[in-house]
Write a protein that holds these residues in place. Structure first.
Motif, PDB file in Angstrom:
ATOM      1  N   TYR A 125       0.817  -1.194  -0.079  1.00 39.41           N
ATOM      2  CA  TYR A 125      -0.123   0.059   0.174  1.00 39.41           C
ATOM      3  C   TYR A 125       0.762   1.345   0.086  1.00 39.41           C
ATOM      4  N   ASN A 126       0.272   2.370  -0.679  1.00 41.58           N
ATOM      5  CA  ASN A 126       1.153   3.624  -0.701  1.00 41.58           C
ATOM      6  C   ASN A 126      -0.154   4.690  -0.695  1.00 41.58           C
ATOM      7  N   LYS A 127       0.087   5.966  -0.954  1.00 43.61           N
ATOM      8  CA  LYS A 127      -0.872   6.935  -0.846  1.00 43.61           C
ATOM      9  C   LYS A 127      -1.992   6.773  -2.085  1.00 43.61           C
ATOM     10  N   ASN A 128      -1.476   6.193  -3.197  1.00 47.98           N
ATOM     11  CA  ASN A 128      -2.419   6.092  -4.225  1.00 47.98           C
ATOM     12  C   ASN A 128      -3.396   4.819  -4.492  1.00 47.98           C
ATOM     13  N   SER A 129      -2.644   3.828  -3.667  1.00 48.74           N
ATOM     14  CA  SER A 129      -3.429   2.163  -4.218  1.00 48.74           C
ATOM     15  C   SER A 129      -2.810   1.294  -3.249  1.00 48.74           C
ATOM     16  N   ARG A 130      -3.915   0.062  -3.233  1.00 53.39           N
ATOM     17  CA  ARG A 130      -3.482  -0.884  -2.404  1.00 53.39           C
ATOM     18  C   ARG A 130      -3.783  -2.099  -3.190  1.00 53.39           C
ATOM     19  N   TYR A 131      -2.771  -3.259  -2.736  1.00 54.93           N
ATOM     20  CA  TYR A 131      -2.854  -4.449  -3.552  1.00 54.93           C
ATOM     21  C   TYR A 131      -2.833  -5.601  -2.570  1.00 54.93           C
ATOM     22  N   VAL A 132      -3.686  -6.518  -2.550  1.00 51.88           N
ATOM     23  CA  VAL A 132      -3.903  -7.292  -1.527  1.00 51.88           C
ATOM     24  C   VAL A 132      -3.852  -8.631  -2.035  1.00 51.88           C
ATOM     25  N   LEU A 133      -2.902  -9.623  -1.706  1.00 49.46           N
ATOM     26  CA  LEU A 133      -2.887 -10.969  -1.929  1.00 49.46           C
ATOM     27  C   LEU A 133      -3.597 -11.820  -0.696  1.00 49.46           C
ATOM     28  N   ILE A 134      -4.430 -12.620  -1.196  1.00 50.38           N
ATOM     29  CA  ILE A 134      -4.913 -13.351  -0.257  1.00 50.38           C
ATOM     30  C   ILE A 134      -5.060 -14.790  -0.418  1.00 50.38           C
ATOM     31  N   ASP A 135      -4.445 -15.776   0.551  1.00 46.32           N
ATOM     32  CA  ASP A 135      -4.262 -16.966   0.019  1.00 46.32           C
ATOM     33  C   ASP A 135      -4.979 -17.740   1.114  1.00 46.32           C
ATOM     34  N   PRO A 136      -6.108 -18.227   0.934  1.00 40.22           N
ATOM     35  CA  PRO A 136      -6.954 -19.023   1.760  1.00 40.22           C
ATOM     36  C   PRO A 136      -6.231 -20.553   1.943  1.00 40.22           C
ATOM     37  N   LEU A 137      -6.211 -21.277   3.036  1.00 45.04           N
ATOM     38  CA  LEU A 137      -5.668 -22.491   3.043  1.00 45.04           C
ATOM     39  C   LEU A 137      -6.592 -23.431   2.341  1.00 45.04           C
ATOM     40  N   ARG A 138      -7.990 -23.284   2.128  1.00 49.82           N
ATOM     41  CA  ARG A 138      -8.916 -24.154   1.391  1.00 49.82           C
ATOM     42  C   ARG A 138      -9.550 -23.059   0.082  1.00 49.82           C
ATOM     43  N   GLY A 139      -9.245 -23.420  -0.937  1.00 51.88           N
ATOM     44  CA  GLY A 139     -10.165 -22.574  -2.108  1.00 51.88           C
ATOM     45  C   GLY A 139      -9.152 -21.695  -2.854  1.00 51.88           C
ATOM     46  N   ALA A 140      -9.620 -21.194  -3.791  1.00 47.76           N
ATOM     47  CA  ALA A 140      -8.917 -20.107  -4.539  1.00 47.76           C
ATOM     48  C   ALA A 140      -8.412 -19.006  -4.055  1.00 47.76           C
ATOM     49  N   SER A 141      -7.156 -18.705  -4.372  1.00 44.61           N
ATOM     50  CA  SER A 141      -6.572 -17.511  -3.850  1.00 44.61           C
ATOM     51  C   SER A 141      -7.319 -16.015  -4.490  1.00 44.61           C
ATOM     52  N   ILE A 142      -7.169 -15.077  -3.715  1.00 47.33           N
ATOM     53  CA  ILE A 142      -7.657 -14.072  -4.362  1.00 47.33           C
ATOM     54  C   ILE A 142      -6.749 -12.512  -4.577  1.00 47.33           C
ATOM     55  N   TYR A 143      -6.839 -11.943  -5.556  1.00 48.05           N
ATOM     56  CA  TYR A 143      -6.255 -10.580  -5.627  1.00 48.05           C
ATOM     57  C   TYR A 143      -7.267  -9.507  -5.543  1.00 48.05           C
ATOM     58  N   GLU A 144      -6.845  -8.429  -4.953  1.00 49.90           N
ATOM     59  CA  GLU A 144      -7.705  -7.143  -4.811  1.00 49.90           C
ATOM     60  C   GLU A 144      -6.763  -5.937  -5.247  1.00 49.90           C
ATOM     61  N   GLN A 145      -7.347  -5.204  -5.997  1.00 49.71           N
ATOM     62  CA  GLN A 145      -6.547  -3.809  -6.250  1.00 49.71           C
ATOM     63  C   GLN A 145      -7.704  -2.788  -5.917  1.00 49.71           C
ATOM     64  N   ILE A 146      -7.134  -1.941  -4.894  1.00 45.03           N
ATOM     65  CA  ILE A 146      -7.981  -0.727  -4.201  1.00 45.03           C
ATOM     66  C   ILE A 146      -7.316   0.470  -4.491  1.00 45.03           C
ATOM     67  N   GLY A 147      -7.818   1.423  -5.288  1.00 45.34           N
ATOM     68  CA  GLY A 147      -7.637   2.569  -5.611  1.00 45.34           C
ATOM     69  C   GLY A 147      -8.599   3.744  -5.849  1.00 45.34           C
ATOM     70  N   SER A 148      -8.422   4.462  -6.818  1.00 44.86           N
ATOM     71  CA  SER A 148      -9.131   5.859  -6.711  1.00 44.86           C
ATOM     72  C   SER A 148     -10.536   5.315  -7.530  1.00 44.86           C
ATOM     73  N   ARG A 149     -10.387   4.471  -8.313  1.00 45.00           N
ATOM     74  CA  ARG A 149     -11.548   3.690  -8.984  1.00 45.00           C
ATOM     75  C   ARG A 149     -12.286   2.552  -8.264  1.00 45.00           C
ATOM     76  N   GLY A 150     -12.215   2.274  -7.146  1.00 45.53           N
ATOM     77  CA  GLY A 150     -12.682   1.789  -6.326  1.00 45.53           C
ATOM     78  C   GLY A 150     -11.980   0.270  -6.202  1.00 45.53           C
ATOM     79  N   THR A 151     -12.725  -0.694  -5.686  1.00 44.52           N
ATOM     80  CA  THR A 151     -12.183  -2.068  -5.577  1.00 44.52           C
ATOM     81  C   THR A 151     -12.234  -3.007  -6.472  1.00 44.52           C
ATOM     82  N   GLN A 152     -11.172  -3.745  -7.034  1.00 43.15           N
ATOM     83  CA  GLN A 152     -11.458  -4.751  -8.055  1.00 43.15           C
ATOM     84  C   GLN A 152     -11.118  -6.141  -7.213  1.00 43.15           C
ATOM     85  N   ARG A 153     -11.931  -6.940  -7.157  1.00 45.81           N
ATOM     86  CA  ARG A 153     -11.439  -8.448  -6.332  1.00 45.81           C
ATOM     87  C   ARG A 153     -11.686  -9.374  -7.448  1.00 45.81           C
TER      88      ARG A 153
END
Length: 181
Positions: free
Chosen positions: A125-153
């Protein structure tokens, strides 16, 4: 098929290099780390012993990968000198265009967490955006991008479970971004 990496210690600046044994399967994320790693940490790996990676480049290893229909997002670790700045997040488009999304360091902060249920996450994360990598033990991994245009999951094609490996946790502890569970 497997490459073994050994013989490490502290360098002249007191930065810890790797001890113990680490096994890699060619082109695959790290598979095994000996218990000696728990007492030590990773700061320098001879890059000749690492498998080449099509997205991260030579001298790097992929710690996490999220394949989606039109893109692949990868977490790369620069192995010559491990620090927050040695972690980078790359977006590889279907056309082959490889773009740097974020790199740890001064302007971009990192936060890693592992949870009692086996899940793990890493956030850039920085002042403009946030990138989140989510790795559940079970199930598919998730990538999130959060910025001025909202959240993309986005849901990855498969689960990685590589963020919860002892190897990854030790790297996060070494670079000071591990918040535990």
């Amino acid at each position: 098929m497997f490459s073994s990496i050994r013989n490490f210690g502290k360098n002249e600046r007191g930065l810890i290099k790797m001890s113990g044994n680490l096994l890699f399967a060619a082109g695959v994320s790290p598979l095994l780390l000996s218990t000696a790693m728990a007492a030590s940490s990773l700061l320098s790996i001879p890059t000749d012993d690492l498998p080449r990676n099509r997205y991260c480049g030579s001298g790097n290893v992929t710690l996490w990968e999220c394949e989606m229909p039109r893109q692949t997002v990868v977490l790369c670790l620069e192995t010559r000198q491990v620090s927050p700045a040695s972690l980078s997040l790359r977006d590889v488009e279907q056309s082959g265009k490889n773009k740097l999304l974020a790199r740890g360091g001064t302007d971009t902060k990192l936060s890693y967490a592992s949870y009692p249920n086996g899940d793990a996450s890493l956030e850039f994360y920085n002042k403009n955006s946030r990138y989140v990598l989510i790795d559940p033990l079970r199930g598919a991994s998730i990538y999130e991008q959060i910025g001025s245009r909202g959240t993309q999951r986005k849901i990855c094609a498969s689960g990685n479970q590589t963020l919860s490996l002892n190897f990854t946790m030790e790297i996060m502890k070494t670079i000071g971004v591990y918040s535990g569970s």
